[in-house]
Design a protein around this motif. Structure first.
Motif, PDB file in Angstrom:
ATOM      1  N   PRO A  36       0.800  -1.217   0.000  1.00 54.85           N
ATOM      2  CA  PRO A  36       0.000   0.000   0.000  1.00 54.85           C
ATOM      3  C   PRO A  36       0.839   1.276   0.000  1.00 54.85           C
ATOM      4  CG  PRO A  36      -0.801  -1.530   1.647  1.00 54.85           C
ATOM      5  CD  PRO A  36       0.467  -2.087   1.115  1.00 54.85           C
ATOM      6  N   THR A  37       2.048   1.191   0.538  1.00 57.00           N
ATOM      7  CA  THR A  37       2.910   2.376   0.599  1.00 57.00           C
ATOM      8  C   THR A  37       3.243   2.884  -0.797  1.00 57.00           C
ATOM      9  OG1 THR A  37       4.698   0.816   0.829  1.00 57.00           O
ATOM     10  CG2 THR A  37       4.073   1.999   2.802  1.00 57.00           C
ATOM     11  N   SER A  38       2.967   2.091  -1.797  1.00 59.34           N
ATOM     12  CA  SER A  38       3.334   2.474  -3.148  1.00 59.34           C
ATOM     13  C   SER A  38       2.249   3.291  -3.823  1.00 59.34           C
ATOM     14  CB  SER A  38       3.582   1.228  -3.976  1.00 59.34           C
ATOM     15  OG  SER A  38       2.350   0.579  -4.177  1.00 59.34           O
ATOM     16  N   ALA A  39       1.211   3.576  -3.090  1.00 51.32           N
ATOM     17  CA  ALA A  39       0.048   4.228  -3.679  1.00 51.32           C
ATOM     18  C   ALA A  39       0.440   5.428  -4.534  1.00 51.32           C
ATOM     19  CB  ALA A  39      -0.908   4.661  -2.586  1.00 51.32           C
ATOM     20  N   GLY A  40       1.512   6.125  -4.121  1.00 47.96           N
ATOM     21  CA  GLY A  40       1.937   7.314  -4.846  1.00 47.96           C
ATOM     22  C   GLY A  40       2.361   7.014  -6.269  1.00 47.96           C
ATOM     23  N   SER A  41       2.730   5.774  -6.546  1.00 46.21           N
ATOM     24  CA  SER A  41       3.214   5.459  -7.874  1.00 46.21           C
ATOM     25  C   SER A  41       2.142   4.819  -8.738  1.00 46.21           C
ATOM     26  CB  SER A  41       4.433   4.555  -7.777  1.00 46.21           C
ATOM     27  OG  SER A  41       5.480   5.271  -7.177  1.00 46.21           O
ATOM     28  N   ALA A  42       0.938   5.118  -8.366  1.00 41.46           N
ATOM     29  CA  ALA A  42      -0.220   4.735  -9.161  1.00 41.46           C
ATOM     30  C   ALA A  42      -0.203   3.271  -9.568  1.00 41.46           C
ATOM     31  CB  ALA A  42      -0.334   5.626 -10.383  1.00 41.46           C
ATOM     32  N   GLU A  43      -0.364   3.023 -10.839  1.00 40.37           N
ATOM     33  CA  GLU A  43      -0.603   1.659 -11.293  1.00 40.37           C
ATOM     34  C   GLU A  43       0.666   0.894 -11.613  1.00 40.37           C
ATOM     35  OE1 GLU A  43       0.007   4.283 -14.634  1.00 40.37           O
ATOM     36  OE2 GLU A  43      -1.192   4.433 -12.818  1.00 40.37           O
ATOM     37  N   LEU A  44       1.816   1.523 -11.492  1.00 36.44           N
ATOM     38  CA  LEU A  44       3.051   0.834 -11.867  1.00 36.44           C
ATOM     39  C   LEU A  44       3.481  -0.174 -10.806  1.00 36.44           C
ATOM     40  CD1 LEU A  44       5.120   3.732 -13.450  1.00 36.44           C
ATOM     41  CD2 LEU A  44       4.246   1.702 -14.604  1.00 36.44           C
ATOM     42  N   GLN A  45       3.885  -1.353 -11.272  1.00 33.47           N
ATOM     43  CA  GLN A  45       4.355  -2.403 -10.379  1.00 33.47           C
ATOM     44  C   GLN A  45       5.820  -2.140 -10.008  1.00 33.47           C
ATOM     45  OE1 GLN A  45       2.231  -4.710  -9.371  1.00 33.47           O
ATOM     46  NE2 GLN A  45       0.669  -3.716 -10.607  1.00 33.47           N
ATOM     47  N   PRO A  46       6.275  -2.698  -8.869  1.00 32.02           N
ATOM     48  CA  PRO A  46       7.661  -2.445  -8.454  1.00 32.02           C
ATOM     49  C   PRO A  46       8.688  -2.830  -9.511  1.00 32.02           C
ATOM     50  CG  PRO A  46       6.482  -3.696  -6.783  1.00 32.02           C
ATOM     51  CD  PRO A  46       5.540  -3.519  -7.913  1.00 32.02           C
ATOM     52  N   GLU A  47       8.466  -3.954 -10.173  1.00 31.41           N
ATOM     53  CA  GLU A  47       9.485  -4.353 -11.146  1.00 31.41           C
ATOM     54  C   GLU A  47       9.469  -3.431 -12.369  1.00 31.41           C
ATOM     55  OE1 GLU A  47       7.390  -8.228 -13.261  1.00 31.41           O
ATOM     56  OE2 GLU A  47       8.347  -8.482 -11.317  1.00 31.41           O
ATOM     57  N   GLU A  48       8.292  -2.843 -12.668  1.00 30.62           N
ATOM     58  CA  GLU A  48       8.224  -1.860 -13.757  1.00 30.62           C
ATOM     59  C   GLU A  48       8.992  -0.598 -13.367  1.00 30.62           C
ATOM     60  OE1 GLU A  48       3.932  -3.017 -15.731  1.00 30.62           O
ATOM     61  OE2 GLU A  48       3.939  -1.728 -13.974  1.00 30.62           O
ATOM     62  N   LEU A  49       8.800  -0.201 -12.110  1.00 29.82           N
ATOM     63  CA  LEU A  49       9.523   0.973 -11.620  1.00 29.82           C
ATOM     64  C   LEU A  49      11.019   0.688 -11.583  1.00 29.82           C
ATOM     65  CD1 LEU A  49       6.998   1.941  -8.858  1.00 29.82           C
ATOM     66  CD2 LEU A  49       7.667   3.375 -10.799  1.00 29.82           C
ATOM     67  N   GLY A  50      11.367  -0.562 -11.191  1.00 27.67           N
ATOM     68  CA  GLY A  50      12.778  -0.954 -11.194  1.00 27.67           C
ATOM     69  C   GLY A  50      13.351  -0.837 -12.596  1.00 27.67           C
ATOM     70  N   PHE A  51      12.564  -1.274 -13.568  1.00 29.81           N
ATOM     71  CA  PHE A  51      13.020  -1.181 -14.957  1.00 29.81           C
ATOM     72  C   PHE A  51      13.256   0.271 -15.331  1.00 29.81           C
ATOM     73  CE2 PHE A  51      13.309  -3.627 -18.946  1.00 29.81           C
ATOM     74  CZ  PHE A  51      13.559  -2.568 -19.805  1.00 29.81           C
ATOM     75  N   LEU A  52      12.340   1.139 -14.944  1.00 33.79           N
ATOM     76  CA  LEU A  52      12.484   2.561 -15.273  1.00 33.79           C
ATOM     77  C   LEU A  52      13.719   3.148 -14.601  1.00 33.79           C
ATOM     78  CD1 LEU A  52       8.784   3.813 -14.977  1.00 33.79           C
ATOM     79  CD2 LEU A  52      10.074   3.332 -17.068  1.00 33.79           C
ATOM     80  N   ALA A  53      13.941   2.767 -13.363  1.00 32.03           N
ATOM     81  CA  ALA A  53      15.040   3.366 -12.611  1.00 32.03           C
ATOM     82  C   ALA A  53      16.385   2.752 -12.958  1.00 32.03           C
ATOM     83  CB  ALA A  53      14.783   3.233 -11.115  1.00 32.03           C
ATOM     84  N   GLY A  54      16.390   1.492 -13.380  1.00 33.59           N
ATOM     85  CA  GLY A  54      17.687   0.845 -13.570  1.00 33.59           C
ATOM     86  C   GLY A  54      17.736  -0.228 -14.639  1.00 33.59           C
ATOM     87  N   GLY A  55      16.742  -0.311 -15.494  1.00 31.18           N
ATOM     88  CA  GLY A  55      16.802  -1.273 -16.585  1.00 31.18           C
ATOM     89  C   GLY A  55      16.379  -2.678 -16.177  1.00 31.18           C
ATOM     90  N   PRO A  56      16.514  -3.628 -17.102  1.00 31.69           N
ATOM     91  CA  PRO A  56      16.023  -4.990 -16.859  1.00 31.69           C
ATOM     92  C   PRO A  56      16.710  -5.694 -15.689  1.00 31.69           C
ATOM     93  CG  PRO A  56      17.273  -4.890 -18.913  1.00 31.69           C
ATOM     94  CD  PRO A  56      17.070  -3.476 -18.473  1.00 31.69           C
ATOM     95  N   GLY A  57      17.988  -5.382 -15.471  1.00 37.35           N
ATOM     96  CA  GLY A  57      18.702  -5.997 -14.340  1.00 37.35           C
ATOM     97  C   GLY A  57      18.063  -5.582 -13.033  1.00 37.35           C
ATOM     98  N   ARG A  58      17.699  -4.317 -12.954  1.00 43.39           N
ATOM     99  CA  ARG A  58      17.054  -3.807 -11.745  1.00 43.39           C
ATOM    100  C   ARG A  58      15.679  -4.456 -11.573  1.00 43.39           C
ATOM    101  NH1 ARG A  58      17.818   1.188  -9.595  1.00 43.39           N
ATOM    102  NH2 ARG A  58      19.949   0.926 -10.297  1.00 43.39           N
ATOM    103  N   ALA A  59      14.958  -4.596 -12.688  1.00 46.61           N
ATOM    104  CA  ALA A  59      13.643  -5.247 -12.622  1.00 46.61           C
ATOM    105  C   ALA A  59      13.794  -6.678 -12.104  1.00 46.61           C
ATOM    106  CB  ALA A  59      12.985  -5.234 -13.992  1.00 46.61           C
TER     107      ALA A  59
END
Ligand SMILES: [Fe+2]
Lengths: 273, 265
Positions: free
Chosen positions: A7-30
């Protein structure tokens, strides 16, 4: 998709953590996010020497990336991250992020690269022509100035993330705390640092397990700053990549390279009766 | 009777951190998977804590017709010294024949002739080992014909002639009772329980009327019942849970250890 987003992720709307990981650091991060999420869910365990192995648990709906992790395990952590990062599931994740206007396609970024090269050629040509008195100095100045302006304009389009992609990473910054481990890993990577501590340390991982993770070689593939997260082991700190602060078009988030090997998993094997 | 060990679990690399966290009094390592020169950090840590680490071999092939491989015995002995282990163990079986490795712990024909071969090999191994050797009963899916001794008598004579210790695997005993009709009570009455080093408990699964000793499933209540029958006769020095694959959550392993402790109480 994942049911693991807290629930703490509410601020990031519909994006899943691994999607955000991809955005922040690419597939390795995901991949790192997928593994950490599975650890949190008790679906895999990481041994002292870094072997990630599935735990016999109740089946639950996993994301495609998580399901791939479970199939690829047991494997050493570093090896698993690069394998998952190079999987077709990770590529689908990229395509889906491109489709949602968060990540720019490789084609688009290549076009920008070529546009920049053409501008450089134009400037050199103008200078050469003026040296041969074929072009007045005024034209040269005009060419150089317009080249700089154009370069800045296309530069924005050459970034790995779109404006909304970068905005999502900015929002991730706010939820990436030690109480939200998937978000923490998504934003900083396992080898990143938060509040002076390495993320893997904060997560309670053994040093020998973290040692299987490989910092991706810093490559200057865009004539710019270090590339990040493009390949397998992407664990550089998110500062150098795609994050809100210092993304200057030079970093190459989400490029398709992958880093090598990662050493097989150790020992294991048959027990006795 | 050997020193009290308590309740333990098989140390395996995949679950090393789990094993470190569980409430166990001793662990067992598969000898063939370790090297004296570079023991796993986790194993060294357990030793530092004073947890006994017992090397358990699977490849001496003591029941085989060929002489025992001195290199394998030396490795086992070296490991026992490196770990400060009170004793080592292997199985009453053969794994190699005619130079071929079966990859399985094959049961021996329970004949005098097979016993003579086993006794000679055990004595040879004992001569080169720095600590006592315990021998474990195996699970068999088939029985050799013309057996002259019950399994219990076979083991009893082995102990008489070699003075070895016994490692009783109650899951293997249950498997033989279920699949071959071995009389559990008689087995336990016939073996010299005063030579018991420790006990193995393992999980398995019944498939099409046959019990498979998989070490990858939960421990069946029937296996715990065999442990209870043993406990009724003696308070075993140690009982060890063997899990070799498809590892469950830490809590589930802790639950199995608790169930074992409950039977021993
Ligand atoms: Fe056993």
């Amino acid at each position: 998709m994942a049911t693991s987003w807290t629930p703490t992720s509410a601020g990031s709307a519909e994006l899943q953590p691994e999607e955000l990981g991809f955005l922040a650091g690419g597939p390795g991060r995901a991949a790192e996010v997928a593994i950490v999420t599975l650890v949190e869910a008790g679906a895999v365990r990481i041994s002292r020497n870094g072997v990630v192995s599935p735990v016999r648990t109740q089946h639950r709906p996993w994301t495609p990336l998580e399901a791939y992790v479970l199939r690829a395990a047991p494997r050493s952590l570093g090896d698993l991250v690069s394998t998952v990062a190079g999987s077709t599931q990770a590529e689908s994740l990229r395509q889906s992020l491109i489709g949602r206007g968060l990540v720019r396609s490789v084609g688009q970024r290549n076009a920008v690269r070529w546009a920049r090269r053409l501008l450089v050629v134009a400037v050199i040509a103008a200078v050469l022509l003026s040296m041969g008195d074929l072009l007045s100095f005024g034209y040269v100045v005009a060419t150089v100035v317009s080249a700089i302006v154009l370069s800045l304009l296309v530069g924005r389009a050459g970034r790995p993330l779109t404006g909304s992609g970068r905005a999502a990473v900015r929002r991730l910054d706010r939820v990436a705390t030690t109480s939200n481990r998937p978000a923490l890993v998504a934003y900083y990577g396992l080898l990143g640092k938060v509040e002076g501590h390495l993320v893997w340390e904060t997560l309670g991982m053994a040093p020998t397990a973290a040692a299987t993770l490989k910092r991706r070689p810093r490559r200057n593939n865009n004539g710019g700053s270090a590339s990040c997260g493009g390949g397998g082991c992407g664990s550089c700190s998110s500062r150098s990549c795609g994050s809100a602060s210092g993304s200057d078009g030079g970093s190459s988030c989400g490029s398709g390279s992958s880093c090598g090997g990662g050493g097989g998993c150790g020992g294991g094997g048959g027990g006795g009766d | 009777m050997v020193d009290k060990l308590g309740v333990g679990i098989g140390w395996r690399p995949e679950i090393d951190l789990t094993v470190e966290q569980l409430d166990v009094d001793f662990v067992e390592v598969v000898a063939e998977n370790l090297h004296v020169g570079h023991l796993p950090e986790s194993v060294l840590l357990l030793r530092e804590r004073g947890v006994p680490v017992l090397p358990h071999a699977v490849s001496l092939s003591l029941g085989g017709a060929e002489p025992v491989d001195a290199g394998r015995v030396a490795h086992l002995g070296g490991l026992a010294e490196a770990l400060g282990a009170p004793f080592v163990s292997d199985h009453v079986c053969f794994v190699r024949a005619g130079g071929l490795d079966s990859g399985h712990l094959m049961p021996l024909p329970r004949t005098r002739e097979a016993l003579d071969v086993l006794v000679a090999n055990v004595k040879a191994a004992q001569a080169d080992l720095p600590v006592p050797l315990a021998l474990e009963n195996v699970a068999a899916l088939l029985e050799w014909p013309d057996g002259e001794l019950t399994e219990g008598r076979f083991l009893a004579e082995l102990v008489e002639r070699t003075d070895c210790l016994l490692l009783v695997d109650v899951a293997n005993l249950y498997a033989n009772a279920r699949n071959l009709g071995t009389d559990v009570g008689r087995f336990l009455d016939e073996i010299p329980l005063e030579r018991l080093a420790y006990v193995h408990v393992a999980g398995g699964v019944e498939h099409q009327g046959v019990y498979h000793d998989t070490h990858a499933h939960a421990v069946l209540p029937e296996v715990l019942d065999v442990l209870k029958q043993l406990r009724d006769r003696i308070d075993p020095p140690g009982v060890l849970l063997e899990r070799d694959d498809d590892y469950p959550a830490d809590a589930e392993l802790a639950g199995e250890l608790a169930a074992i402790r409950a039977v021993l109480a």
